[in-house]
Each structure stands twice: as structure tokens, then as C-alpha cells.
Design an enzyme around this catalytic site. Structure first.
Site, PDB file in Angstrom:
ATOM      1  N   GLU A   1      37.592  38.849  45.823  1.00 18.80           N
ATOM      2  CA  GLU A   1      38.217  37.929  44.920  1.00 18.80           C
ATOM      3  C   GLU A   1      39.690  37.898  44.962  1.00 18.80           C
ATOM      4  OE1 GLU A   1      36.208  40.254  41.692  1.00 18.80           O
ATOM      5  OE2 GLU A   1      34.366  39.668  42.481  1.00 18.80           O
TER       6      GLU A   1
ATOM      7  N   GLY B   1      28.112  39.722  42.923  1.00 19.14           N
ATOM      8  CA  GLY B   1      27.895  39.295  41.600  1.00 19.14           C
ATOM      9  C   GLY B   1      26.577  38.125  41.767  1.00 19.14           C
TER      10      GLY B   1
ATOM     11  N   HIS C   1      40.160  43.220  47.719  1.00 19.05           N
ATOM     12  CA  HIS C   1      38.880  42.941  47.193  1.00 19.05           C
ATOM     13  C   HIS C   1      38.748  41.171  47.762  1.00 19.05           C
ATOM     14  CE1 HIS C   1      35.568  41.735  44.623  1.00 19.05           C
ATOM     15  NE2 HIS C   1      35.319  43.111  44.775  1.00 19.05           N
TER      16      HIS C   1
ATOM     17  N   LYS D   1      36.575  45.090  37.596  1.00 18.25           N
ATOM     18  CA  LYS D   1      37.187  43.904  37.403  1.00 18.25           C
ATOM     19  C   LYS D   1      37.920  43.541  36.222  1.00 18.25           C
ATOM     20  CE  LYS D   1      33.664  42.611  40.785  1.00 18.25           C
ATOM     21  NZ  LYS D   1      32.848  41.608  41.413  1.00 18.25           N
TER      22      LYS D   1
ATOM     23  N   ASN E   1      33.843  49.263  39.899  1.00 18.98           N
ATOM     24  CA  ASN E   1      35.169  48.071  39.766  1.00 18.98           C
ATOM     25  C   ASN E   1      34.718  47.295  38.724  1.00 18.98           C
ATOM     26  OD1 ASN E   1      36.882  46.343  40.135  1.00 18.98           O
ATOM     27  ND2 ASN E   1      35.985  45.215  41.986  1.00 18.98           N
TER      28      ASN E   1
ATOM     29  N   GLU F   1      31.748  44.755  51.702  1.00 12.18           N
ATOM     30  CA  GLU F   1      31.283  43.846  50.489  1.00 12.18           C
ATOM     31  C   GLU F   1      31.173  42.552  50.944  1.00 12.18           C
ATOM     32  OE1 GLU F   1      32.329  45.720  46.622  1.00 12.18           O
ATOM     33  OE2 GLU F   1      33.941  44.353  46.965  1.00 12.18           O
TER      34      GLU F   1
ATOM     35  N   SER G   1      26.063  43.625  44.606  1.00  7.81           N
ATOM     36  CA  SER G   1      24.801  43.547  43.724  1.00  7.81           C
ATOM     37  C   SER G   1      24.074  45.159  43.907  1.00  7.81           C
ATOM     38  CB  SER G   1      24.107  42.625  44.216  1.00  7.81           C
ATOM     39  OG  SER G   1      24.664  41.383  43.678  1.00  7.81           O
TER      40      SER G   1
HETATM   41  P1  13P Z   1      28.502  43.312  41.849  1.00  2.13           P
HETATM   42  O1  13P Z   1      28.216  44.846  42.264  1.00  2.13           O
HETATM   43  O2  13P Z   1      28.707  42.735  40.659  1.00  2.13           O
HETATM   44  O3  13P Z   1      27.773  42.283  42.895  1.00  2.13           O
HETATM   45  O4  13P Z   1      30.267  43.332  42.575  1.00  2.13           O
HETATM   46  C1  13P Z   1      30.307  44.132  43.587  1.00  2.13           C
HETATM   47  C2  13P Z   1      31.939  44.245  44.003  1.00  2.13           C
HETATM   48  O5  13P Z   1      32.413  43.068  44.012  1.00  2.13           O
HETATM   49  C3  13P Z   1      32.405  45.594  43.532  1.00  2.13           C
HETATM   50  O6  13P Z   1      33.938  45.416  44.253  1.00  2.13           O
END
Ligand code: 13P
Length: 249
Positions: free
Chosen positions: A96, A173, A94, A11, A9, A167, A213
Site C-alpha cells: 500500500e 484485502g 508494504h 493499517k 497489521n 504479500e 487474506s
Molecule cells: P489482509 O489480511 O486484510 O488481506 O491484509 C494483508 C496485509 O496487507 C498485511 O500487511
């Protein structure tokens, strides 16, 4: 048998130039992958990415899709537009988007339905916040998110076309990964909810990824767990070498 799927992903990262370079670097590194490989990239990169991954084992995904066929929705992208480019997967719900863009269980459900109706495969994201985990609400939150997202979706030919990504928000992150036991146990709960409350026949076959992560160092440990069917990778998907190590766990 559930074939594992590792998806990046990206982003809001990479221009057409930098993203194309990353894909070119990635192609030879993942060509012998035993799992399904996908990259979900920003809308602006999709046409270039579609050209680059043609004839490779890398599947293409988008990061969101609108729930209407078309119309006055300034700034949104429809399923038809994504299909035209050759997109196969689409991330929906997601954390976010839930946190910053007012995504709700209801809109997640509408987007998933629209994706399936148009032949796109949704990657439906669920996950609890740190506060929810620490106050013992994880299962309640996940059940609400799953039941909300899957409402009326049984008519579509699940399970091959739907992926769930677990997640935990506190692991995204942050460099703080769920332990393999935590991830496995929570994904088992999600699967139990799918089997008992959504689709008795197909719940066992829906692939459920872990995300948060996940990286080159911890991928093989996480992927060794029986309930974890893949990963949704943020930060570690932005470097070809790191992502390929996850893919080749
Ligand atoms: P990270 O791998 O940066 O923690 O992000 C995970 C994520 O949000 C994948 O959609």
C-alpha cells in the site's frame, strides 16, 4: 530453527479508545501462543499500546519509519521516536505504501537500514501484482525487491532482526488467498534468492511470513507448509477472536 511470527497489521484502523479495547481483549486470548506475536498499530496508538502490552507476550510494531535521523520531514516519524515508546518491529515497504505513497526499493532499503541501525526489527514486505503473476514476472519482481531492500544490510546481525513478509498484492484485502502450495513455492524462491544473492550463511534463518487474506480458517493450512514462518495479518487482526485463532493456529 525459525520461530514462527504472527503479526497484525492494523493499517489505518482504530482510535486510542477502540484499539486499547481490542488489545485488552486480545491479551488473554494469545497468552499461551507457541509463536511470536506482534501487533503493528497506527502511530497515534503506540504509547497506549506500549503500556497495555507491557509484561505480556505481545510485541509492539509500527507501520513505517523514516530514513533520516531527524529534521525537516513534515509528517514523518523517526526511529528514535519509535524506540523511545518501546517499539520493537516496524513494517517497511508494504504494497500500500509502494502503491499510494511512492515507496521504492531504494527507500525501502534506506528505511530498513535506519531501523536496524536504531535497534528496530524491520518486517520487509515484498509481493507481485496480479498482472505480474499472470505475465510470468513474479520471480523477476521479487528478486528485484529483495535485492533492492537488502542492499548493504549484511553488516547488521541478521537473521534474527529481519523478517520478510511475502504479500502477493492480489491477495491483500481481497479474500483471495494464495494456495498453500503457491505461497510455499514463492517463499522458497525468496529464500533461495536470500541465500544465493544476499547472505549465504544467514538466508536460511531469516523468517519469511505470508500475508494476504490469511485468517482464522486458512491459517493452520498455510502454517503447515515448511517455508512459511508466520503471517502478516490485515483484516483478521482487527477482531481479537479472529486474530487469536490465527495466532493459535
Ligand atoms: P489482509 O489480511 O486484510 O488481506 O491484509 C494483508 C496485509 O496487507 C498485511 O500487511
Amino acid at each position: 530453527m525459525r520461530k514462527p511470527i504472527i503479526a497484525g497489521n492494523w493499517k489505518m484502523n482504530n482510535t486510542i479508545a477502540s484499539g486499547s479495547a481490542l488489545i485488552k481483549e486480545l491479551i488473554p486470548l494469545v497468552k499461551d501462543a507457541q509463536c511470536e506475536v506482534a501487533i503493528c498499530v497506527p502511530f497515534t496508538l503506540l504509547p497506549a499500546a506500549a503500556e497495555l502490552v507491557k509484561g505480556t507476550n505481545i510485541k509492539l510494531g509500527a507501520e513505517n519509519v523514516h530514513f533520516a535521523d531527524k529534521g525537516a520531514f513534515t509528517g514523518e516519524i523517526s526511529a528514535e521516536m519509535l524506540k523511545e515508546i518501546g517499539v520493537e518491529y516496524v513494517i517497511i515497504g508494504h504494497s500500500e505504501r509502494r502503491q499510494y505513497f511512492a515507496e521504492t526499493d531504494e527507500t525501502v532499503n534506506k528505511r530498513a537500514e535506519q531501523a536496524l541501525k536504531n535497534g528496530l526489527k524491520p518486517i520487509i514486505c515484498v509481493g507481485e501484482t496480479l498482472e505480474e503473476r499472470e505475465t510470468g514476472k513474479t520471480e523477476e519482481v521479487l528478486e528485484r525487491q529483495i535485492l533492492g531492500a537488502f542492499q548493504n544490510l549484511t553488516a547488521f546481525d541478521m537473521p534474527a532482526n529481519i523478517v520478510v513478509a511475502y504479500e502477493p498484492v492480489w491477495a491483500i484485502g481481497t479474500g483471495r488467498t494464495a494456495t498453500k502450495e503457491q505461497a510455499n513455492e514463492t517463499i522458497a524462491f525468496i529464500r533461495k534468492t536470500l541465500v544465493e544473492k544476499v547472505c549465504a550463511k544467514c538466508g536460511a534463518d531469516i523468517r519469511i511470513q505470508y500475508g494476504g487474506s490469511m485468517n482464522a480458517k486458512n491459517a493452520s493450512e498455510l502454517m503447515s507448509m515448511p517455508e512459511i514462518d508466520g503471517g502478516l495479518i490485515g483484516g483478521a487482526s482487527l477482531k481479537a477472536e479472529d486474530f487469536s485463532k490465527v495466532v493459535n493456529y
